[in-house]
Scaffold this active site. Structure first.
Site, PDB file in Angstrom:
ATOM      1  N   ARG A  53      25.355  87.165 -68.821  1.00 18.70           N
ATOM      2  CA  ARG A  53      25.255  87.050 -67.347  1.00 18.70           C
ATOM      3  C   ARG A  53      25.264  88.413 -66.705  1.00 18.70           C
ATOM      4  O   ARG A  53      24.530  88.672 -65.754  1.00 18.70           O
ATOM      5  CB  ARG A  53      26.466  86.254 -66.801  1.00 18.70           C
ATOM      6  CG  ARG A  53      26.360  84.769 -66.965  1.00 18.70           C
ATOM      7  CD  ARG A  53      27.711  84.131 -66.701  1.00 18.70           C
ATOM      8  NE  ARG A  53      28.207  84.379 -65.373  1.00 18.70           N
ATOM      9  CZ  ARG A  53      29.516  84.451 -65.056  1.00 18.70           C
ATOM     10  NH1 ARG A  53      30.443  84.285 -65.969  1.00 18.70           N
ATOM     11  NH2 ARG A  53      29.883  84.658 -63.823  1.00 18.70           N
ATOM     12  N   HIS A 108      44.581  85.204 -63.426  1.00 15.63           N
ATOM     13  CA  HIS A 108      43.232  85.732 -63.589  1.00 15.63           C
ATOM     14  C   HIS A 108      42.650  85.992 -62.213  1.00 15.63           C
ATOM     15  O   HIS A 108      42.967  85.281 -61.258  1.00 15.63           O
ATOM     16  CB  HIS A 108      42.357  84.727 -64.349  1.00 15.63           C
ATOM     17  CG  HIS A 108      41.222  85.358 -65.087  1.00 15.63           C
ATOM     18  ND1 HIS A 108      41.347  85.837 -66.371  1.00 15.63           N
ATOM     19  CD2 HIS A 108      39.948  85.621 -64.707  1.00 15.63           C
ATOM     20  CE1 HIS A 108      40.181  86.342 -66.764  1.00 15.63           C
ATOM     21  NE2 HIS A 108      39.321  86.235 -65.753  1.00 15.63           N
ATOM     22  N   LYS A 165      38.608  80.286 -70.583  1.00 14.89           N
ATOM     23  CA  LYS A 165      39.511  81.289 -71.191  1.00 14.89           C
ATOM     24  C   LYS A 165      40.974  80.886 -71.001  1.00 14.89           C
ATOM     25  O   LYS A 165      41.796  81.042 -71.890  1.00 14.89           O
ATOM     26  CB  LYS A 165      39.311  82.650 -70.507  1.00 14.89           C
ATOM     27  CG  LYS A 165      38.124  83.432 -71.015  1.00 14.89           C
ATOM     28  CD  LYS A 165      38.197  84.889 -70.568  1.00 14.89           C
ATOM     29  CE  LYS A 165      37.821  85.093 -69.123  1.00 14.89           C
ATOM     30  NZ  LYS A 165      36.406  85.243 -68.854  1.00 14.89           N
ATOM     31  N   SER A 179      33.764  80.091 -66.757  1.00 13.19           N
ATOM     32  CA  SER A 179      34.149  81.286 -67.514  1.00 13.19           C
ATOM     33  C   SER A 179      35.669  81.462 -67.468  1.00 13.19           C
ATOM     34  O   SER A 179      36.324  81.639 -68.506  1.00 13.19           O
ATOM     35  CB  SER A 179      33.437  82.505 -66.898  1.00 13.19           C
ATOM     36  OG  SER A 179      34.020  83.701 -67.314  1.00 13.19           O
TER      37      SER A 179
HETATM   38  N1  URA Z   1      36.128  86.715 -64.317  1.00  9.19           N
HETATM   39  C1  URA Z   1      35.736  86.004 -65.383  1.00  9.19           C
HETATM   40  O1  URA Z   1      36.454  85.903 -66.373  1.00  9.19           O
HETATM   41  N2  URA Z   1      34.554  85.395 -65.348  1.00  9.19           N
HETATM   42  C2  URA Z   1      33.735  85.468 -64.275  1.00  9.19           C
HETATM   43  O2  URA Z   1      32.680  84.879 -64.314  1.00  9.19           O
HETATM   44  C3  URA Z   1      34.146  86.205 -63.158  1.00  9.19           C
HETATM   45  C4  URA Z   1      35.362  86.829 -63.196  1.00  9.19           C
END
Ligand code: URA
Length: 441
Positions: free
Chosen positions: A175, A89, A194, A190
């Protein structure tokens, strides 16, 4: 009666954070549960998020927030015949098409990929918006299909579908619409919620630093990296962070199908040097975490080999086809829809390119329609900016600096003037570093 108690509670939680006090695990869980099921309203969540943005969170609060967000839905327990799932990510960037190249690449080497991506956030792009610019590609499949796809071809890339970290899906969109993005606890929770929910055992994070990243300096980027590594440890997910440069956009293209086209070219062997360095560094650590090789430079060679022999490109095509996309676009990139207006931006003087501020380029691409202003906005697939020069390049007066793709000629003219203002041309030669540091080992 219940209603009154609920209002009292969320108001007290907002007040506490507003007054710089620490929230308990129960208060955080209460907020996440209430916001996910709709009993806590957008305006209340917005107030709390802004208080978190302004006053921060302790490590304990951030961990509790991440776990509560992950637990807001299902937690997948992936298992692919003993293979290790390694997820990737990015903390966000401009022109960041790394996932589109890297994930089919590592999948082509036998690392199973279960990737849940986001949409554009603030001035940064999102992999889901980019994937959706490939006609037919479906990012919203069921979790059962997601798992089936991985079993069948070793890779699936989806949006926050169904019941995986639904709290993040709502909070992420909120946000974005209240200027509450650049916050270490909010980014860390965040991303980690995930990653925990989508079931990967190991995680490689691209922590971007600089003008076009949410972390503007290396100290903040290190803090964010440390926070995510600690959350990973507590959740039993080994996490490695690679700190990368996001001062100028990554590669040349900024905009949804423009970036997909650049990614397809990269999978065909034409990779811009900055994209190549970041892809290889992240990929080498993904292979290491997957127990497919301890030596980072050897791993990079394996990755390059699978670009050369087209296995990565073929895996990308398999992925697109398997999720309903039209692969004829991958074979023939001239099929992608083009914008009505295509305008060249020419240098007004000679020299070296000193600066291409990524945040400004990202905002201009959003202004053209590549990103969103409001939660419910849709994005335009073909608009954006394609740079023709990168920082450090020599420019002669009249050279093309960038090409603007727009649906509106007035907007294109406006973006051209802004680009000429913000792309700095001067004297001096310097080397740009694309990868700074690796943390977590
Ligand atoms: N990527 C994400 O999934 N969340 C964020 O807050 C910033 C980048």
């Amino acid at each position: 009666m219940n209603f009154l108690m609920h209002i009292l509670n969320i108001l007290e939680i907002i007040e506490k954070k507003r007054d710089k006090k620490e929230l308990t695990k129960e208060e955080i869980e209460y907020f996440i549960k209430g916001y996910t099921n709709g009993t806590i309203k957008d305006y209340q969540a917005a107030a709390l998020l802004m208080a978190i943005y302004l006053n921060g969170m302790t490590k304990e609060e951030t961990t509790n927030l991440s776990i509560a967000m992950a637990n807001s839905g299902e937690i997948l327990n992936l298992n692919s015949k003993g293979k290790i799932f390694v997820d990737k990510h990015s903390t966000g960037g401009v022109g960041d098409k790394v996932s589109l190249i890297l994930l089919p690449l590592v999948a082509s080497l036998g690392v199973p990929v279960a990737k849940m991506s986001g949409r554009g956030l603030g001035f940064t792009g999102g992999t889901v918006d980019k994937l959706e610019s490939i006609p037919g590609y479906n990012v919203e499949i069921t979790i059962q299909e997601f798992i089936k796809n991985i079993e069948k071809i070793g890779i699936s890339m989806i949006s926050q579908t169904g019941n995986l970290a639904p709290a993040d899906k709502k909070i992420y969109a909120l946000r974005d619409s209240i200027s509450c993005v650049e916050s270490i606890p909010l980014i860390a929770s965040s991303i980690m919620s995930k990653k925990i929910a989508s079931g990967a055992q190991k995680i490689v994070l691209d922590v971007t630093v600089g003008n076009g990243a949410f972390m503007k300096n290396i100290e903040d980027a290190r803090k964010l990296a440390k926070t995510m590594i600690e959350i990973g440890k507590l959740a039993n997910r080994e996490t490695v962070c690679v700190l990368t440069n996001m001062d100028e956009p990554l590669g040349y293209a900024v905009g949804n199908n423009l970036e997909v086209i650049e990614a397809i070219k990269a999978l065909n062997g034409q990779m811009p040097p900055d994209v190549k360095e970041v892809v290889l560094e992240l990929g080498a650590y993904m292979l290491k975490l997957a127990n497919l090789g301890d030596n980072i430079s050897e791993n990079k060679k394996k990755l390059l080999e699978n670009i050369k022999n087209k296995r990565a490109l073929n895996k990308f095509k398999e992925l697109i086809q398997n999720q309903g996309g039209d692969v004829s676009y991958i074979d023939d990139i001239s099929k992608f829809p083009k914008s009505r207006v295509v305008l060249e931006v020419r240098a007004r003087k000679s020299g070296n390119v000193m600066r291409i501020p990524a945040e400004k380029i990202g905002k201009l691409a959003c202004f053209l329609g590549a990103g969103r202003e409001f939660m419910e906005d849709s994005v335009n697939d073909s608009v954006g900016i394609v740079l023709n020069k990168k920082v450090g390049d020599v420019v002669v007066e009249g050279d093309v600096l960038a090409v603007i793709h727009s649906e509106d000629s007035g907007k294109a003219d406006c973006v051209r003037d802004e680009l000429l203002d913000v792309i700095e041309i001067g004297e001096g030669n310097f080397e740009v570093k694309y990868v700074y540091d690796v943390d977590g080992f």
